[in-house]
Each structure stands twice: as C-alpha cells, then as structure tokens.
Design an enzyme around this catalytic site. Structure first.
Site, mmCIF file in Angstrom:
data_model
loop_
_atom_site.group_PDB
_atom_site.id
_atom_site.type_symbol
_atom_site.label_atom_id
_atom_site.label_comp_id
_atom_site.label_asym_id
_atom_site.label_seq_id
_atom_site.Cartn_x
_atom_site.Cartn_y
_atom_site.Cartn_z
ATOM 1 N N ARG A 173 13.821 4.385 -46.431
ATOM 2 C CA ARG A 173 13.932 4.229 -47.897
ATOM 3 C C ARG A 173 15.094 5.059 -48.460
ATOM 4 O O ARG A 173 14.981 5.662 -49.536
ATOM 5 C CB ARG A 173 12.632 4.631 -48.600
ATOM 6 C CG ARG A 173 11.440 3.812 -48.209
ATOM 7 C CD ARG A 173 11.574 2.343 -48.635
ATOM 8 N NE ARG A 173 10.377 1.628 -48.251
ATOM 9 C CZ ARG A 173 10.221 1.052 -47.036
ATOM 10 N NH1 ARG A 173 11.201 1.069 -46.143
ATOM 11 N NH2 ARG A 173 9.087 0.432 -46.743
ATOM 12 N N SER A 246 5.138 0.323 -54.153
ATOM 13 C CA SER A 246 4.746 1.691 -53.774
ATOM 14 C C SER A 246 5.476 2.693 -54.651
ATOM 15 O O SER A 246 6.704 2.655 -54.728
ATOM 16 C CB SER A 246 5.121 1.970 -52.317
ATOM 17 O OG SER A 246 4.502 1.031 -51.481
ATOM 18 N N GLU A 355 9.414 6.832 -54.936
ATOM 19 C CA GLU A 355 10.325 5.841 -54.353
ATOM 20 C C GLU A 355 11.255 5.247 -55.423
ATOM 21 O O GLU A 355 12.444 5.102 -55.197
ATOM 22 C CB GLU A 355 9.493 4.743 -53.673
ATOM 23 C CG GLU A 355 10.312 3.868 -52.760
ATOM 24 C CD GLU A 355 9.465 2.763 -52.135
ATOM 25 O OE1 GLU A 355 8.623 3.071 -51.290
ATOM 26 O OE2 GLU A 355 9.677 1.599 -52.493
HETATM 27 C C1 LIG Z 1 5.246 -5.728 -56.217
HETATM 28 C C2 LIG Z 1 6.384 -4.967 -55.548
HETATM 29 C C3 LIG Z 1 6.436 -4.897 -54.163
HETATM 30 C C4 LIG Z 1 7.487 -4.201 -53.543
HETATM 31 N N1 LIG Z 1 7.503 -4.153 -52.170
HETATM 32 C C5 LIG Z 1 8.492 -3.491 -51.537
HETATM 33 C C6 LIG Z 1 8.536 -3.448 -50.104
HETATM 34 O O1 LIG Z 1 7.703 -4.021 -49.420
HETATM 35 N N2 LIG Z 1 9.543 -2.759 -49.520
HETATM 36 C C7 LIG Z 1 10.511 -2.139 -50.252
HETATM 37 O O2 LIG Z 1 11.404 -1.536 -49.642
HETATM 38 N N3 LIG Z 1 10.513 -2.177 -51.602
HETATM 39 C C8 LIG Z 1 9.542 -2.822 -52.259
HETATM 40 N N4 LIG Z 1 9.505 -2.861 -53.634
HETATM 41 C C9 LIG Z 1 10.549 -2.157 -54.395
HETATM 42 C C10 LIG Z 1 11.724 -3.044 -54.847
HETATM 43 O O3 LIG Z 1 11.359 -4.393 -54.871
HETATM 44 C C11 LIG Z 1 12.953 -2.900 -53.942
HETATM 45 O O4 LIG Z 1 13.355 -1.553 -53.879
HETATM 46 C C12 LIG Z 1 14.131 -3.745 -54.421
HETATM 47 O O5 LIG Z 1 15.185 -3.676 -53.495
HETATM 48 C C13 LIG Z 1 14.652 -3.327 -55.797
HETATM 49 O O6 LIG Z 1 15.550 -4.328 -56.234
HETATM 50 P P1 LIG Z 1 15.997 -4.442 -57.742
HETATM 51 O O7 LIG Z 1 17.097 -5.431 -57.808
HETATM 52 O O8 LIG Z 1 14.821 -4.721 -58.593
HETATM 53 O O9 LIG Z 1 16.578 -2.987 -58.012
HETATM 54 P P2 LIG Z 1 16.429 -2.095 -59.321
HETATM 55 O O10 LIG Z 1 15.018 -1.710 -59.506
HETATM 56 O O11 LIG Z 1 17.120 -2.725 -60.462
HETATM 57 O O12 LIG Z 1 17.247 -0.805 -58.877
HETATM 58 C C14 LIG Z 1 16.739 0.060 -57.883
HETATM 59 C C15 LIG Z 1 17.801 1.120 -57.576
HETATM 60 O O13 LIG Z 1 18.931 0.489 -56.984
HETATM 61 C C16 LIG Z 1 20.095 0.697 -57.793
HETATM 62 N N5 LIG Z 1 20.855 -0.551 -57.755
HETATM 63 C C17 LIG Z 1 20.395 -1.798 -58.005
HETATM 64 N N6 LIG Z 1 21.375 -2.698 -57.817
HETATM 65 C C18 LIG Z 1 22.470 -1.997 -57.448
HETATM 66 C C19 LIG Z 1 23.809 -2.364 -57.109
HETATM 67 N N7 LIG Z 1 24.221 -3.629 -57.120
HETATM 68 N N8 LIG Z 1 24.695 -1.359 -56.810
HETATM 69 C C20 LIG Z 1 24.309 -0.067 -56.805
HETATM 70 N N9 LIG Z 1 23.047 0.338 -57.116
HETATM 71 C C21 LIG Z 1 22.154 -0.627 -57.418
HETATM 72 C C22 LIG Z 1 19.587 1.053 -59.165
HETATM 73 O O14 LIG Z 1 20.540 1.833 -59.889
HETATM 74 C C23 LIG Z 1 18.330 1.828 -58.825
HETATM 75 O O15 LIG Z 1 18.671 3.152 -58.459
HETATM 76 C C24 LIG Z 1 8.482 -3.559 -54.302
HETATM 77 C C25 LIG Z 1 8.424 -3.640 -55.710
HETATM 78 C C26 LIG Z 1 7.389 -4.349 -56.331
HETATM 79 C C27 LIG Z 1 7.372 -4.461 -57.826
#
Ligand SMILES: Cc1cc2nc3c(=O)[nH]c(=O)nc-3n(C[C@H](O)[C@H](O)[C@H](O)COP(=O)(O)OP(=O)(O)OC[C@H]3O[C@@H](n4cnc5c(N)ncnc54)[C@H](O)[C@@H]3O)c2cc1C
Length: 363
Positions: A173, A246, A355
């Site tokens: 992570r 998580s 996380e």
């Molecule tokens: C129901 C649920 C289940 C999930 N299950 C998992 C799982 O099984 N495994 C897991 O690893 N995660 C899981 N997650 C967490 C999440 O889905 C992941 O971390 C996902 O990659 C976040 O993507 P996002 O586009 O929503 O990022 P955001 O939430 O918008 O951003 C997350 C972080 O990444 C940065 N970021 C986003 N895009 C960029 C970019 N293009 N360049 C630089 N920085 C950037 C942001 O600044 C922030 O710090 C889950 C979340 C939910 C709600």
C-alpha cells in the site's frame, strides 16, 4: 463560474461531496479538470495553478481520501479515457491507459482482449491513475506485479517522466507517489499483461467461489467474476453507504513483536511479509524478519465493530471499514479513526496507520 483553456477546464469554489466515496461535504477554491495531460506545462506557465503549491491535490475517484475539512488548495482531476494496446512481445502485451480511466472498467476491458493479470483486482473503485499510488492490492495480487511503466508529470522538474517499476519504490500500500504527493502527477500507466493465464486461486475463498459457480477449469474472466461476487457480498457499496474501503493498513511489525502478541493472543492472524526491499526499508528491518498483523482483528478485539458516533461509524460487518451513515462530517470520521487507533495502541502496543489520504488535517 467556469473558465477553460486548451485541454483543461476550471471551476471556482467547487463542491467535492459527490467526488469522494465517503460522501462528506467539502469544497475546493479551484477545481481543474484536465482533459489532455499535454496541457499541464501551459496550465502551470499560465499561472492557473502554482506548480509549487504544496496544497495542490490530484483527485481521482475519491475512493481513498477523507476530506476532514475543505481542500486547502486547488484540486486537479484527469479525465482522459484513452486505452491503447501495444503489439506485445511473445506472451506479453503492454496496454497503456490514461489516468482518468475507471479502474474496474479497465480490468474488464483487458480481460475482454484475452489478457490476464488484473483479474484478482476487479471491482476496486477508483481510477487507473490512482492504482500505482498505494499499489492497490486484493486477493493475493498487487498492481506492481503488472506495472510496466508509470507516466507522470514531475512538478519538481517541470517535465513529463516515464518511470520504470524500480523507480516507483512499490511496497505494501505504498509507493514513491504516496511519499511525495507534491511531486508526481500520474498521467498514464502502462501494464504488462499476459496472453497465457497464470491464475492465482489460492487466496480468500476464490477457489470455493469458483466451485459454487460450477467452474473447475477457470479462465481469467471466471476469476474476475468470482472476485466480483465475493466483493459484492463482503464490502459495503459506497453508492449505498459512504466508505473508503479499508480505513487502516494491516500493521507490519518485527517478527519478535508478532510472536509476543501471538503468545498472548493466539487467535491473532499473523502473515509473513514478502521480502520486498521497499517494505523492509520502510520498517528499518531485513525483509525476512517482518510480519503483517490483521488490523481488522485488532480493532474488533477492542470492541469497535458496529460502533457509531452520530453518523460516523464502524461497519457492523467489517471492523476495518469506517462508514458515513448519512451526514457525518469528515472531521467526525477522523475523530473516530483516531480513537480506534489510540485504543489499539493502548491495548496491543501496535500503531495503526490510515490507508486513505487525509485532506485538511493531519493524522
Ligand atoms: C468499497 C471500497 C473497496 C476498496 N477496496 C480496495 C482494495 O481491495 N484494494 C485497494 O488497494 N484499495 C481499495 N480501495 C481503495 C481505493 O479504491 C483505491 O486506493 C483506489 O486506487 C483509489 O482510486 P481513486 O481514483 O478513487 O483515488 P483517490 O481517492 O481520488 O486518490 C487517492 C490518492 O491518490 C492520489 N491520486 C489519485 N490520482 C492521482 C494521479 N493521477 N496522480 C497522482 N496522485 C493521484 C490522491 O491525491 C490521493 O492521495 C477500496 C475503496 C472502496 C471505497
């Protein structure tokens, strides 16, 4: 008010409530939607956003952020939906996707092309651009295993970069992008995928789910379907109840501490940690001497499952998932998270780390 430049659009005083899966209220003074990453140098040169602004936040689907208050600075979001498949080299095909592509749709697209590798990561919310940030992982697979290169705009050097996996310092992570959020903006990711299935079925009920589905000789798309079914049963849908998956990482501790905890609490799940150099370095240990503990077990043992503070709560099904039952503020969710971490530390001497990225407050 909205303005636009070539390749981007800008809105002032924008609402972020529908742009985070906790569904908490938050605003940003400036929302910049970038349709074409090639516009970034001009956007900075025009002074729309200050390239050195430490408060600039890149936002994907908002599924791994907690707005503890308003965003203190501009928020930038990539919208490009481009996906291109390369020719491939024997068994391996490189597929490149823009940062704004929704992750799950991308996984399903690669499977429809007959390419394997991402099937265990189906149904994770969010965007392709965010996948490398915390090295997303599920069901025994981490995205780093399939990242061929990450394309990013380097704000420190004011230029586009193409980073090889070794330069990304991927760990559990974690990555260089998570450590240095004011430096890299991920604009696209290249994945190395396989024409020949090398399925990973040994993790958390995938085999059992396939058996229930009546499949004994699965294809990669069957594994994705099994993962989707398990996830739909187990995880709260953010469309129904706000959450970010998580909320805490599974803590990584020295083997000696894990053994001491295990002798006092024989039911505590303890896992070996793969000896990835970045994981070991992050904990000041040689890889072989680390263990991962179940954060969910530690939190559950402190009695938090199903607890509520107003509309901020801990899921009754998953001690690791904080939920917004309706109108919780980010600050209230953060307060609850801090109390959970404090109680786990007091009882077990283990520090929990969140996380999601916390915006507008420190941890
Ligand atoms: C129901 C649920 C289940 C999930 N299950 C998992 C799982 O099984 N495994 C897991 O690893 N995660 C899981 N997650 C967490 C999440 O889905 C992941 O971390 C996902 O990659 C976040 O993507 P996002 O586009 O929503 O990022 P955001 O939430 O918008 O951003 C997350 C972080 O990444 C940065 N970021 C986003 N895009 C960029 C970019 N293009 N360049 C630089 N920085 C950037 C942001 O600044 C922030 O710090 C889950 C979340 C939910 C709600």
């Amino acid at each position: 008010m909205s303005i636009a430049g070539p390749g981007y659009r800008v809105a002032r005083n924008a609402d972020l409530a529908t742009r985070n899966t906790f569904g908490v209220s938050a605003r940003t003074p400036l929302l910049v939607e970038v349709d074409d990453a090639a516009a970034l140098p001009q956007l900075f040169a025009d002074g729309v956003v200050d390239i050195a602004d430490p408060a600039l936040l890149v936002l994907g689907g908002g599924s791994n952020v907690l707005f503890a208050g308003d965003a203190p600075g501009p928020v930038l979001s990539f919208t490009a939906q481009n996906v291109e498949s390369g020719e491939g080299d024997g068994d391996t095909v490189v597929v490149r996707a823009g940062a704004g592509v929704p992750w799950h749709a991308f996984v399903m697209h690669t499977l429809s092309l007959g390419l394997c590798g991402l099937e265990n990561l189906a149904l994770i919310p969010g965007t392709v651009g965010a996948a490398p940030i915390q090295n997303i992982g599920a069901y025994g697979v981490e995205v780093r295993e399939h990242v061929h290169a990450v394309e990013a705009f380097d704000r420190r050097e004011n230029r586009m970069r193409r980073l090889a996996p070794a330069q990304c310092a991927f760990a559990y992570r974690d990555s260089v992008f998570k450590h240095d959020p004011a430096r890299f903006m991920v604009t696209a990711v290249e994945f190395a995928l396989s024409r020949r299935p090398r399925l990973r079925l040994d993790y958390a009920g995938i085999g059992g789910e396939l058996a229930t589905m009546g499949i004994s000789d699965p294809r990669a798309s069957d594994v994705a379907e099994a993962v989707i079914r398990i996830r739909r049963r187990k995880l709260p849908d953010p469309a129904r109840v706000g959450n970010a998956g998580s909320f805490f990482k599974n803590p990584i501790v020295a083997a000696a501490q894990a053994e001491a905890l295990l002798s006092a609490h024989p039911a505590l799940p303890v896992f070996p940690v793969a000896a990835f150099p970045a994981d070991a370095a992050a904990h000041g240990q040689a890889g072989g001497t680390l263990r991962k503990l179940s954060a969910a077990w530690l939190i559950d043992a402190c009695g938090w499952k199903g607890q509520r503070d107003g509309d901020a709560g801990v899921s009754p099904d998953h001690a690791l998932v904080l939920v917004n039952h309706g109108a919780a503020s980010g600050a209230r969710l953060l307060g609850l998270a801090r109390r959970i971490a404090a109680s786990v530390h007091e009882r077990f001497g283990v520090a929990l780390e969140p996380e999601p990225r916390i915006v507008g407050a420190g941890w």
